[in-house]
Design an enzyme around this catalytic site. Structure first.
Site, PDB file in Angstrom:
ATOM      1  N   SER A 172     -20.147-138.943 -85.129  1.00 45.32           N
ATOM      2  CA  SER A 172     -20.234-140.064 -84.186  1.00 45.32           C
ATOM      3  C   SER A 172     -19.275-141.141 -84.674  1.00 45.32           C
ATOM      4  O   SER A 172     -19.451-141.682 -85.772  1.00 45.32           O
ATOM      5  CB  SER A 172     -21.657-140.619 -84.121  1.00 45.32           C
ATOM      6  OG  SER A 172     -21.698-141.768 -83.288  1.00 45.32           O
ATOM      7  N   GLY A 202     -23.661-138.322 -80.986  1.00 45.91           N
ATOM      8  CA  GLY A 202     -24.110-139.706 -81.094  1.00 45.91           C
ATOM      9  C   GLY A 202     -23.639-140.587 -79.965  1.00 45.91           C
ATOM     10  O   GLY A 202     -23.564-140.183 -78.807  1.00 45.91           O
ATOM     11  N   SER A 203     -23.275-141.810 -80.321  1.00 48.39           N
ATOM     12  CA  SER A 203     -23.101-142.869 -79.343  1.00 48.39           C
ATOM     13  C   SER A 203     -21.889-142.691 -78.447  1.00 48.39           C
ATOM     14  O   SER A 203     -20.825-142.245 -78.870  1.00 48.39           O
ATOM     15  CB  SER A 203     -22.990-144.208 -80.078  1.00 48.39           C
ATOM     16  OG  SER A 203     -22.748-145.252 -79.167  1.00 48.39           O
ATOM     17  N   CYS A 204     -22.071-143.145 -77.187  1.00 47.34           N
ATOM     18  CA  CYS A 204     -20.967-143.193 -76.230  1.00 47.34           C
ATOM     19  C   CYS A 204     -19.929-144.232 -76.633  1.00 47.34           C
ATOM     20  O   CYS A 204     -18.798-144.219 -76.131  1.00 47.34           O
ATOM     21  CB  CYS A 204     -21.499-143.542 -74.845  1.00 47.34           C
ATOM     22  SG  CYS A 204     -22.776-142.428 -74.232  1.00 47.34           S
ATOM     23  N   SER A 205     -20.298-145.172 -77.524  1.00 40.41           N
ATOM     24  CA  SER A 205     -19.375-146.234 -77.933  1.00 40.41           C
ATOM     25  C   SER A 205     -18.246-145.730 -78.822  1.00 40.41           C
ATOM     26  O   SER A 205     -17.349-146.500 -79.164  1.00 40.41           O
ATOM     27  CB  SER A 205     -20.144-147.334 -78.682  1.00 40.41           C
ATOM     28  OG  SER A 205     -21.091-147.953 -77.840  1.00 40.41           O
TER      29      SER A 205
END
Length: 557
Positions: free
Chosen positions: A23, A59-62
């Site tokens: 991520s 994990g995160s889309c960020s």
């Protein structure tokens, strides 16, 4: 062996490889390019200038914002090479090229090629070939996707509805072609993850679209931001951070987004079963698909805004019936006496056991709304899958692929997960609740847990992050007054994954949380040691400054 060009460009550098997905947000410091996920095999290594070879991301889309910031600051990899279809980091690289003229080549290779690359010292990506220590592979192209645009979509692409809509449609269409989508599908609503000030690149992206006159076309909510919008100055947040973070939020609001500022949008306005939406933020996506039965891909940051501006998304992934089926059955026996920590722990362990596919969890028993919120959030830290099923609980749990395999999660697997999430010492300096944002029922349960733990003042700070809608609810029903009377601090708008000093108490060195998501990301994000446990454990730790030692009774033999 094979290699396919996803995004063009030439590059060379030392190969940095791992068998585990990464991520980028929460796992990589964009300012230095160093891997900060303490659970990843590349922890402590710098990605700058490398040919980074991984199975994919999780994990995160960020993560797309982190990749963009690394590219623009000169800290990024020289190239990205994945063996699985990958969207988050690729979207960051796509935006870097489309909006800022800074290309980052991305390749997709076979598993055999990835294994071979993992054993070499350096690699070079030429215009037509991948070259590495005697290995030379011609670069293929993605199959020509027959993406059929409607007349209105083609007109938007051609600029009939303005510069911003045209650029957004260009990015959406390019992503659809990379994913092999045959068409774009209308969505009813969107949720923006890119409003977190994860890096200056997030602000540059949003302001570039706002300057073109961008306006969202569907109702669009916003994720938690990086400051308490109304109070950050009084909280002592430096203007050098608070100013850009507020400006980023205000830029999205100016484009028509709703300033609800929550990472748990399903608590504010849940979509209906089967509703086609476009959400970003990993826990929200997994919850929408798994618990509510709505349909959304795990859209990367930046693509979320582009979809909101065009009203359409690539019709691929879990928008399609066939891709929503479970491909791994995870059988777990819920230990007798297990408390609420069981569900986030199970999510973290289940994600690690199904890192690249949708699982069906069997044997876990019944679950409440907060249990499922915690399960989905934790699952998203260790798995790239956009959803999961829980037998007898989630609406599509009967959908399992004929060729699904099976894995047993025994007590030892749960105990190993508990140990991995409890690296910190027993002495606790801070208790963190609200990752994802706390619900009204979770806030009430915390108030009850504090009462059960005993009277008296808190020994250490206890901070709850929550959305504006939930804050209004707990203020109206008296829960907020109960909590603040005990010394609990309620902080809206931001969440634990975006909190910074001084709102995060600078002196705190060890943090206790009931969130397996934050127990996973917290060490890298905050530089602190983390302890994980039940809501009751957290309440007792707030009153005593001590986390329980060893395994909980329900995990012991």
């Amino acid at each position: 062996m094979s290699a396919t060009r996803i995004l063009p460009g030439t590059a060379e550098g030392p190969v940095l490889a791992a068998d585990a997905p990464l991520s980028f947000w929460g796992g990589v410091d964009p300012a230095t390019g160093r891997v900060i996920d303490v659970h990843h095999p590349l922890s402590g290594r710098s990605l700058g200038g490398t040919v980074l070879v991984l199975p994919g991301t999780r994990g995160s889309c960020s993560g797309s914002g982190v990749v963009l910031d690394m590219v623009l600051s000169g800290q990024g990899p020289a190239a990205l090479v994945f063996s699985d279809p990958e969207e988050v980091a690729t979207l960051g690289a796509q935006v870097a090229a489309a909006l800022f003229g800074a290309p980052l080549p991305v390749l997709r290779v076979s598993a055999e090629t990835r294994a071979a690359l993992s054993r070499v010292g350096s690699a070079r990506i030429e215009a037509e070939a991948l070259v590495a220590d005697g290995l030379r592979l011609p670069l293929g192209s993605l199959p020509a996707a027959a993406l059929a645009l409607t007349e209105a979509q083609q007109a938007m692409l051609d600029g009939a509805e303005g510069e911003a809509a045209a650029l957004a449609m260009r990015i959406v269409a390019a992503t659809a072609r990379q994913q092999g989508a045959a068409r774009l599908i209308p969505v009813t609503r969107a949720h923006i993850d890119g409003c977190i000030y994860a890096s200056p690149a997030n602000l540059r992206f949003a302001e570039a679209f706002a300057a073109m006159g961008a306006r969202v076309r569907v109702p669009t909510m916003m994720n938690a931001i990086s400051v308490d919008h109304a109070n950050w100055r009084a909280q002592g947040v430096p203007p050098s951070f608070g100013g850009p973070a507020q400006r980023l939020a205000d830029t999205y609001v100016a484009m028509g987004c709703r300033p609800n500022f929550t990472c748990a949008p399903y608590l504010d306005d849940p979509p209906r079963f089967g509703e086609v939406i476009a959400w970003s933020e990993s826990n929200a996506v997994i919850h929408a698909n798994s618990v509510l039965g709505a349909r959304t891909e795990k859209h990367p940051d930046f693509l979320d805004l582009c979809i909101a501006l065009t009203g359409v998304a690539p019709d691929t992934g879990v928008y399609l019936d066939a891709n929503r089926r479970a491909r791994r059955a995870l059988t777990v026996t819920r230990p007798a006496g297990a408390d609420d920590a069981f569900w986030p722990l199970l999510g973290w362990v289940a994600g690690a056991a199904a890192p690249d596919r949708i699982p069906l969890i069997r044997g876990a028993g019944t679950a409440g709304a907060d249990d499922l919120k915690a399960l989905c959030a934790a699952f998203g830290t260790t798995s790239a899958a956009p959803m999961l099923h829980v037998e007898g609980v989630t609406p599509e749990a009967g959908h399992i692929a004929a060729d699904a395999d099976a894995v047993t999660l025994d007590r030892a697997a749960l105990a190993a997960g508990w140990a991995a999430l409890n690296d910190g010492p027993a002495g606790v300096d801070l208790v963190a609740i609200g990752s994802p944002h706390a619900s009204a029922t979770e806030a009430a349960a915390l108030a009850a847990a504090l009462d059960a733990a005993g009277p008296g003042p808190l020994a250490v700070p206890l901070i709850v992050t929550l959305g504006r809608g939930v804050l209004a609810t707990v203020e109206a029903d008296g829960t907020a007054a109960r909590l603040t009377a005990r010394g609990v601090r309620l902080v809206p708008d931001l969440c634990w994954c975006s909190i910074t000093e001084p709102v995060f108490p600078p002196a705190a060195r060890v943090v206790m949380t009931n969130s397996a998501k934050y127990a996973h990301y917290g060490p890298g994000l905050s530089g602190r040691a983390l302890r994980f446990g039940s809501l009751g454990d957290c309440a007792r730790a707030a009153l005593t400054g001590q986390a329980p030692q060893g395994l909980p009774p329900w995990l012991k033999e």
